[in-house]
Design an enzyme around this catalytic site. Structure first.
Site, PDB file in Angstrom:
ATOM      1  N   GLN A 118       1.427  -4.834   0.212  1.00 49.08           N
ATOM      2  CA  GLN A 118       1.891  -3.457   0.098  1.00 49.08           C
ATOM      3  C   GLN A 118       3.122  -3.199   0.976  1.00 49.08           C
ATOM      4  O   GLN A 118       3.407  -3.964   1.906  1.00 49.08           O
ATOM      5  CB  GLN A 118       0.794  -2.501   0.559  1.00 49.08           C
ATOM      6  CG  GLN A 118      -0.407  -2.414  -0.340  1.00 49.08           C
ATOM      7  CD  GLN A 118      -1.390  -1.380   0.201  1.00 49.08           C
ATOM      8  OE1 GLN A 118      -2.493  -1.702   0.586  1.00 49.08           O
ATOM      9  NE2 GLN A 118      -0.969  -0.119   0.247  1.00 49.08           N
ATOM     10  N   HIS A 119       3.780  -2.094   0.675  1.00 42.91           N
ATOM     11  CA  HIS A 119       4.789  -1.443   1.536  1.00 42.91           C
ATOM     12  C   HIS A 119       6.162  -2.110   1.651  1.00 42.91           C
ATOM     13  O   HIS A 119       7.109  -1.468   2.071  1.00 42.91           O
ATOM     14  CB  HIS A 119       4.296  -1.275   2.988  1.00 42.91           C
ATOM     15  CG  HIS A 119       2.942  -0.677   3.144  1.00 42.91           C
ATOM     16  ND1 HIS A 119       2.659   0.609   2.771  1.00 42.91           N
ATOM     17  CD2 HIS A 119       1.782  -1.191   3.657  1.00 42.91           C
ATOM     18  CE1 HIS A 119       1.377   0.866   3.044  1.00 42.91           C
ATOM     19  NE2 HIS A 119       0.839  -0.214   3.571  1.00 42.91           N
ATOM     20  N   ASP A 170      -2.016  -5.282  -3.005  1.00 38.74           N
ATOM     21  CA  ASP A 170      -3.088  -6.290  -2.884  1.00 38.74           C
ATOM     22  C   ASP A 170      -4.456  -5.685  -2.580  1.00 38.74           C
ATOM     23  O   ASP A 170      -5.472  -6.127  -3.130  1.00 38.74           O
ATOM     24  CB  ASP A 170      -2.720  -7.409  -1.900  1.00 38.74           C
ATOM     25  CG  ASP A 170      -2.340  -6.935  -0.502  1.00 38.74           C
ATOM     26  OD1 ASP A 170      -2.381  -5.722  -0.233  1.00 38.74           O
ATOM     27  OD2 ASP A 170      -2.002  -7.803   0.327  1.00 38.74           O
TER      28      ASP A 170
HETATM   29  O1  LIG Z   1      -0.116  -3.062   4.886  1.00 29.77           O
HETATM   30  C1  LIG Z   1      -1.175  -3.374   4.382  1.00 29.77           C
HETATM   31  C2  LIG Z   1      -2.124  -2.344   3.896  1.00 29.77           C
HETATM   32  O2  LIG Z   1      -1.692  -1.041   4.099  1.00 29.77           O
HETATM   33  C3  LIG Z   1      -1.523  -4.824   4.277  1.00 29.77           C
HETATM   34  O3  LIG Z   1      -2.871  -5.014   3.920  1.00 29.77           O
HETATM   35  C4  LIG Z   1      -0.574  -5.508   3.307  1.00 29.77           C
HETATM   36  O4  LIG Z   1      -0.897  -5.123   1.986  1.00 29.77           O
HETATM   37  C5  LIG Z   1      -0.559  -7.020   3.505  1.00 29.77           C
HETATM   38  O5  LIG Z   1      -1.716  -7.653   3.106  1.00 29.77           O
HETATM   39  P1  LIG Z   1      -2.117  -9.174   3.351  1.00 29.77           P
HETATM   40  O6  LIG Z   1      -0.962 -10.028   3.049  1.00 29.77           O
HETATM   41  O7  LIG Z   1      -2.623  -9.284   4.744  1.00 29.77           O
HETATM   42  O8  LIG Z   1      -3.237  -9.396   2.367  1.00 29.77           O
END
Ligand SMILES: O=C(CO)[C@@H](O)[C@H](O)COP(=O)(O)O
Ligand SMILES: Nc1ncnc2c1ncn2[C@@H]1O[C@H](COP(=O)(O)OP(=O)(O)O)[C@@H](O)[C@H]1O
Length: 476
Positions: A78-79, A231
């Site tokens: 995300q983000h 994700d």
């Molecule tokens: O920033 C967040 C949720 O807000 C994280 O959960 C990212 O989505 C990255 O995820 P992973 O790579 O650790 O699965």
């Protein structure tokens, strides 16, 4: 006999891309692939989107089904801020969710609108993780690059667009930008950070297809492409979650979330008010320091990650990357309470405890923010790379006091993306596909008494660490 139909789900996450080829009828995983990513070190956290694209090609090829799948869907971290020029090439590397350089910009957004108001608009009080803060950082620090940007995308949108040629995003991932609310893109926030809404993709309705794979690409031309999502939203689909069922994900990030029926708007900022990929909500708390931080402590101590020992009074706040929950972007790792008889194994256990503390103490807030009442008898679903580790499992049992269920399926994000692709083919809701595939089934670990003493020790240390950990993030 009807021909076997296969779908591919992709998880483009922080450390790697994982792809699963899944039998649409049964959920059986027929093939899988993985390709690593690199993330910059030092002041920021950046990755090259072109590397994600190459990794997607490698991972789907390794499934053995890239030329035969009927549908595909891409879920992504995300983000992240992906900036493209007029030819669709990255203007610069993507700024990732765990890049804390944008903390001052997040603080300005928060203070400018006020916590209540920005949470009302977007569901969340932005931290450095949110895309809005990243764009504001880019505008301030690299104005020439910002001027060259012709399109702004999230990681999963970027990859979906490479496959289809169509700009699109979904409500789940859009809800982590900090510029999206129930009425769509928030013009006032975009105006405040100097981002032209024309640079953003349309937000497609849940269950919609984006288009078809184009010619000469890593998948068969004409393969159906679903919208994809963030994700965490994909894992929620992949588990076929019902409201109030809590999940703890242990990966690069630590996340705790549950599907909720009420739209979350937590002004404290602990709970991000994300949308899920269907039509509901996904209140979530996220930490920056999870498996990587614990593995770093194991390496510093010269121990295997499973070589933990109980007891002792050591407290570790493993905030090696700064932290998001609690919101301490300028924090660093802190060890407290050492004695002559503290053993390396106890210190490693303290690192696990410190990494799990914020997630488990946020669990009730997460459930409450989504309008669900915390039911201690509902098992906590444990997923992500860390869920395979026995020391992680025991830590979560001890600090949650709940039963813990570890699904046998390892890649829940990719599986959720596959369920979304399958849903596009069959017309079912994606979570119903996952339930049919029985993805959440797995090892059920019985609850143990919650170790309130350890939790309290960490809470007190955190409170007392005050000025040491609360130093404002350097504006860099
Ligand atoms: O920033 C967040 C949720 O807000 C994280 O959960 C990212 O989505 C990255 O995820 P992973 O790579 O650790 O699965
Ligand atoms: N058996 C294990 N025990 C504990 N941690 C593990 C184990 N296997 C993998 N990990 C951790 O899982 C992390 C990767 O998890 P993953 O969920 O794939 O991350 P991400 O999705 O953020 O890229 C690695 O940092 C690694 O330390």
């Amino acid at each position: 006999m009807a021909a076997q139909r296969v779908v591919i789900g992709v998880d483009s996450s922080t450390q790697s891309t994982k792809a699963l080829a899944v039998d649409l009828a049964t959920g059986t995983v027929l093939g899988q692939g993985r390709a690593a990513h690199t993330v910059s070190e030092g002041a920021g956290r950046e990755s090259d989107p072109e590397q994600w694209w190459r990794a997607l090609g490698e991972a789907v090829a390794a499934t053995g089904w890239a030329d035969r799948a009927v549908a595909v869907s891409v879920a992504g971290q995300q983000h992240g801020l992906v900036t493209l020029d007029a030819a669709g090439r990255p203007v610069r590397p993507a700024l990732l969710w765990n890049d804390v350089r944008s903390a001052p910009q997040a603080a300005r957004l928060r203070d400018g609108f006020g916590r209540e108001e920005i949470a009302r608009r977007t569901g969340s009080v932005p931290t450095a993780a949110f895309t809005a803060a990243k764009w504001a950082w880019l505008r301030e620090h690299e104005p020439a690059a910002a001027d060259r940007v012709a399109a702004v995308r999230l990681p999963h949108d970027f990859l979906t667009e490479r496959l289809t040629g169509e700009p699109a995003t979904d409500r789940g991932d859009a809800s982590g930008t900090g510029w999206w609310g129930p009425d769509g893109y928030d013009r006032e926030i975009l105006d405040r950070i100097g981002l032209d809404p024309a640079l953003l993709p349309p937000v497609l309705a849940p269950g919609t297809g984006v288009g078809f794979v184009g010619p000469d690409l890593p998948l068969r031309q004409g393969t159906l492409v679903a919208t994809g999502t963030g994700d965490n939203m994909a894992a929620a689909l992949g588990l076929g979650l019902t409201p109030g069922q809590p999940v703890l994900s242990l990966g690069t990030s630590g996340t705790v979330y549950a599907v909720g029926r009420k739209r979350p708007t937590d002004p404290s900022g602990t709970v991000a008010g994300f949308a899920d990929a269907l039509g509901g909500w996904l209140p979530l708390a996220c930490t920056l320091n999870c498996t990587l931080a614990v593995d770093r402590f194991a390496a510093l101590l010269g121990r295997d990650r499973e070589e933990v020992e109980e007891g002792g009074t050591a407290v570790v706040l493993p905030y090696l990357d700064g932290e998001r929950t609690p919101d301490l972007p300028g924090a660093s790792g802190l060890v407290h309470g050492l004695r002559h008889d503290t053993t390396p194994g106890q210190l490693l256990q303290a690192a696990y405890d410190g990494a799990a503390h914020a997630l488990l103490t946020a669990l009730e807030d997460v459930l409450g923010a989504g309008g669900e009442s915390p039911d201690q008898d509902v098992p906590l679903l444990l997923i992500g790379g860390g869920a395979r580790g026995r020391a992680w499992q025991r830590t979560v049992l001890r600090l949650s006091g709940r039963a813990v269920q570890v699904p046998a399926a390892a890649e829940l994000v990719a599986l959720g993306a596959a369920a979304q692709a399958a849903a596009l083919v069959t017309g079912e809701p994606a979570d119903a596909v996952a339930c049919r595939w029985r993805t959440a089934e797995g090892l059920l670990l019985e609850p143990v008494a919650r170790d309130d003493e350890a939790l309290e020790r960490i809470t007190v240390t955190l409170r007392r660490a005050g000025a040491l950990q609360g130093a404002p993030a350097r504006d860099q």
